[in-house]
Design an enzyme around this catalytic site. Structure first.
Site, short mmCIF file in Angstrom:
data_model
loop_
_atom_site.label_atom_id
_atom_site.label_comp_id
_atom_site.label_asym_id
_atom_site.label_seq_id
_atom_site.Cartn_x
_atom_site.Cartn_y
_atom_site.Cartn_z
N HIS A 105 -9.43 2.87 -1.55
CA HIS A 105 -8.00 2.55 -1.49
C HIS A 105 -7.56 1.62 -2.62
CE1 HIS A 105 -4.11 1.42 -0.11
NE2 HIS A 105 -4.47 0.34 0.56
N CYS A 112 0.56 2.78 6.38
CA CYS A 112 0.96 1.42 6.70
C CYS A 112 0.90 0.62 5.41
CB CYS A 112 0.01 0.81 7.73
SG CYS A 112 -1.71 0.74 7.15
N CYS A 134 0.80 -1.23 0.00
CA CYS A 134 0.00 0.00 0.00
C CYS A 134 0.84 1.27 0.00
CB CYS A 134 -0.95 -0.01 1.20
SG CYS A 134 -2.02 -1.46 1.22
#
Length: 436
Positions: free
Chosen positions: A392, A422, A99
């Site tokens: 996301h 994160c 990510c």
């Protein structure tokens, strides 16, 4: 030796974030159903070049990433070069850091400028949760390899006979961490329990995120950084993120059941980011080249850092590890920041990190610091809403955070902003930008 990070080239030029752009973010199997990560990547890079009125031949490097890999086009960066009118010799390579992928691509281009190898580059990331590489079972894969080597009909028949019906079923991409077998949602539940994050606080953060994102869209503040996307069969277009709950009410969140621990959990679908499709891109230049071309950059990179922790326990604490490194490299403290943008993978994850930012015990035991990172001022935190609302697309989120905070700081007359996230694998990323 100084701990300060010099994010400049040999001439003293800072790394300019000239502009950034993204597609709208869309929930899985909605507006971008059937549109690959590569197609979205080409779409946003083409539009970025058009809006910046920059000759594609001027781009010297493209670093781009995706998390859910396309077997047919593993080097997405090179394919984007070939599909956007850039010089055929443009340096292009692909990266992945879960990510934090577009944090990584941005840093890679920045470092190329710092070394003097280039003056102009594009970074970004794209992911599709709607166009997925559907695999086969290990037994079938093994059999198909053997089948390719088999010569006689009898040998081929023997291979098929050792396969059962279940071996022929398609295998969707894994959602669990390879090393632990835990999904991100299970990790978020783990963190909620470790750090005593209540269901009510998670619901409140999600409600805040959706409410602020709605206000931001309605104010027109995202118009310059989100393009209108036209996709096949071209009967409609998408010009706005479609995950945002525009009529969010705190009462509605309480009605949802836990999604990952049905009996004792607190993490719900509403306090988790949904599977999302989207792409983003950032145009970077050396400061002198940007000014020579007449650009007014939206920001400059002041410092950056990456971190890694163990994956077995609370592995989404990356911001709490990467942020103090980036702050130290910038010669700053948390209270010096004007704005803070933290990726909200889950409400529990964001709240756990926020809580540990303020913990002296955590700082001493985990970071080797004498004092806490600092307590986050909510008037500075995700002031436009966060990933819980916007969605996301894994590789695109970092560039969204960077572009969004730079533009908001510009509207406020300048300042410094932290972007942090994160990532799977126990990874963390942080970048501090300054805006004039």
């Amino acid at each position: 030796m100084s701990d300060r990070q010099q994010v400049t080239n040999a001439k003293g030029d800072r790394i300019a974030i000239v502009t950034g752009l993204r597609t709208p973010f869309a929930k899985q199997a909605t507006a971008f159903h059937g549109v690959s990560a590569l197609d979205m990547g080409k779409m946003v890079v083409n539009e970025l070049l058009s809006r910046s009125e920059l000759d594609p031949k001027e781009i010297q490097q493209l670093v781009y990433g995706q998390v859910v890999q396309m077997p047919a086009a593993p080097n997405i960066a090179r394919e984007i070069v070939l599909g956007t009118g850039m010089d055929i010799a443009t340096d292009a390579y692909s990266v992945t850091r879960a990510c934090a992928t577009s944090f990584q691509s941005t840093v890679n281009v920045a470092e190329s400028i710092m070394t003097g190898n280039i003056d102009i580059g594009i970074a970004g990331g794209s992911d599709s949760s709607s166009v997925l590489p559907i695999g086969v079972s290990k037994k079938l894969a093994h059999g198909l390899v053997d089948l390719n080597k088999a010569r006689s009909f009898g040998q081929k028949l023997a291979i098929f006979r050792r396969l059962g019906l279940k071996d022929l079923l398609p295998v969707p991409p894994a959602v669990a961490e390879y090393s632990t077998g835990l999904s991100m949602g299970q990790t978020a539940e783990q963190m909620a329990k470790t750090y005593n994050i209540s269901r009510a606080d998670q619901d409140a953060l999600a409600h805040r995120s959706h409410s602020l994102a709605t206000e931001t869209w309605n104010s027109g503040n995202l118009a310059q950084e989100v393009m209108t996307a036209h996709v096949p069969p071209y009967k409609a277009f998408i010009d706005r993120d479609n995950n945002i709950r525009e009529n969010s009410s705190i009462e509605s969140y309480a009605k949802l059941r836990p999604a990952f621990d049905r009996k004792h959990g607190t993490v719900t679908a509403a306090t988790s980011t949904p599977l999302t499709d989207g792409a983003s891109a950032i145009l970077l230049m050396s400061e002198s080249r940007a000014k020579a071309l007449g650009y007014n950059p939206i920001g400059y990179i002041k410092s950056y850092a990456f971190s890694a922790i163990d994956v077995w326990e609370d592995m989404l604490m990356g911001p709490s590890y990467a942020t103090p490194i980036a702050l130290k490299r910038a010669g700053m403290e948390l209270e010096d920041l004007t704005l803070i943008e933290m990726h909200e993978a889950f409400a529990a994850q964001a709240l756990a990190n926020m809580k540990m930012f303020a913990s002296k015990k955590f700082a001493q035991e985990k970071l080797g610091r004498n004092r806490a990172i600092g307590e986050i001022d909510m008037n500075k935190f995700n002031v436009l809403g966060g990933s819980l609302a916007y969605g996301h697309p894994f590789a695109a989120t970092g560039a969204r955070l960077i572009t969004q905070v730079c533009n908001e700081l510009k509207r406020r007359g300048g300042g410094t902003g932290l972007t942090t996230a994160c990532a799977a694998g126990g990874l963390g990323a942080a970048m501090i930008v300054e805006v004039e």
